[in-house]
Write a protein that holds these residues in place. Structure first.
Motif, PDB file in Angstrom:
ATOM      1  N   ALA A 199       6.426   6.547 -18.628  1.00 26.44           N
ATOM      2  CA  ALA A 199       5.689   5.625 -19.493  1.00 26.44           C
ATOM      3  C   ALA A 199       4.654   6.379 -20.330  1.00 26.44           C
ATOM      4  N   ILE A 200       3.982   7.344 -19.733  1.00 23.84           N
ATOM      5  CA  ILE A 200       2.993   8.127 -20.478  1.00 23.84           C
ATOM      6  C   ILE A 200       3.664   8.905 -21.598  1.00 23.84           C
ATOM      7  N   TRP A 201       4.812   9.513 -21.306  1.00 26.52           N
ATOM      8  CA  TRP A 201       5.535  10.229 -22.352  1.00 26.52           C
ATOM      9  C   TRP A 201       5.971   9.279 -23.466  1.00 26.52           C
ATOM     10  N   ALA A 202       6.446   8.093 -23.109  1.00 22.36           N
ATOM     11  CA  ALA A 202       6.887   7.127 -24.117  1.00 22.36           C
ATOM     12  C   ALA A 202       5.712   6.703 -24.994  1.00 22.36           C
ATOM     13  N   ILE A 203       4.574   6.428 -24.391  1.00 18.90           N
ATOM     14  CA  ILE A 203       3.390   6.030 -25.161  1.00 18.90           C
ATOM     15  C   ILE A 203       2.952   7.167 -26.073  1.00 18.90           C
ATOM     16  N   ALA A 204       2.986   8.392 -25.544  1.00 21.55           N
ATOM     17  CA  ALA A 204       2.597   9.545 -26.363  1.00 21.55           C
ATOM     18  C   ALA A 204       3.521   9.682 -27.568  1.00 21.55           C
ATOM     19  N   LEU A 205       4.817   9.492 -27.376  1.00 22.80           N
ATOM     20  CA  LEU A 205       5.755   9.595 -28.490  1.00 22.80           C
ATOM     21  C   LEU A 205       5.561   8.475 -29.491  1.00 22.80           C
ATOM     22  N   ILE A 206       5.256   7.284 -28.983  1.00 24.81           N
ATOM     23  CA  ILE A 206       5.039   6.140 -29.877  1.00 24.81           C
ATOM     24  C   ILE A 206       3.797   6.362 -30.733  1.00 24.81           C
ATOM     25  N   VAL A 207       2.764   6.945 -30.135  1.00 22.35           N
ATOM     26  CA  VAL A 207       1.514   7.169 -30.868  1.00 22.35           C
ATOM     27  C   VAL A 207       1.599   8.416 -31.744  1.00 22.35           C
ATOM     28  N   LEU A 208       2.086   9.513 -31.201  1.00 21.99           N
ATOM     29  CA  LEU A 208       2.088  10.779 -31.933  1.00 21.99           C
ATOM     30  C   LEU A 208       3.209  10.877 -32.967  1.00 21.99           C
ATOM     31  N   GLY A 209       4.296  10.186 -32.755  1.00 23.36           N
ATOM     32  CA  GLY A 209       5.416  10.226 -33.699  1.00 23.36           C
ATOM     33  C   GLY A 209       5.017   9.778 -35.097  1.00 23.36           C
ATOM     34  N   PRO A 210       4.455   8.581 -35.239  1.00 23.94           N
ATOM     35  CA  PRO A 210       4.035   8.140 -36.580  1.00 23.94           C
ATOM     36  C   PRO A 210       2.940   9.023 -37.184  1.00 23.94           C
TER      37      PRO A 210
END
Length: 83
Positions: free
Chosen positions: A54-65
């Motif tokens: 979940a932490i990795w998913a949140i990081a990708l959601i935030v850092l990707g854009p």
């Protein structure tokens, strides 16, 4: 032996027998306790794994854009790279 000493010894024997019974009970429960601990440890490991994902998913959601915005700004010339 006098009566007082005899009574004290009988009390001590009674307490020792009680302690023996408690030890036997605890020894009988130990395998069940160990099995429960193994189940708990397995559950904790699964939860820790899910939290990590979940932490990795949140990081990708935030850092990707944010990365996309930065790349777009560099590509359009609005922001010069630090080179």
């Amino acid at each position: 032996m006098d009566e007082t000493t005899r009574n004290e010894l009988e009390k001590l024997h009674g307490r020792i027998n009680d302690m023996k019974e408690r030890v036997v009970t605890l020894e009988a429960q130990q395998p069940h306790i160990n099995a429960a601990l193994l189940r708990i440890e397995g559950s904790v490991e699964k939860i820790a794994g899910k939290i990590g994902k979940a932490i990795w998913a949140i990081a990708l959601i935030v850092l990707g854009p944010l990365a996309a915005i930065l790349i777009k700004a560099i590509a359009s010339g609005a922001l010069k790279p630090f080179v």
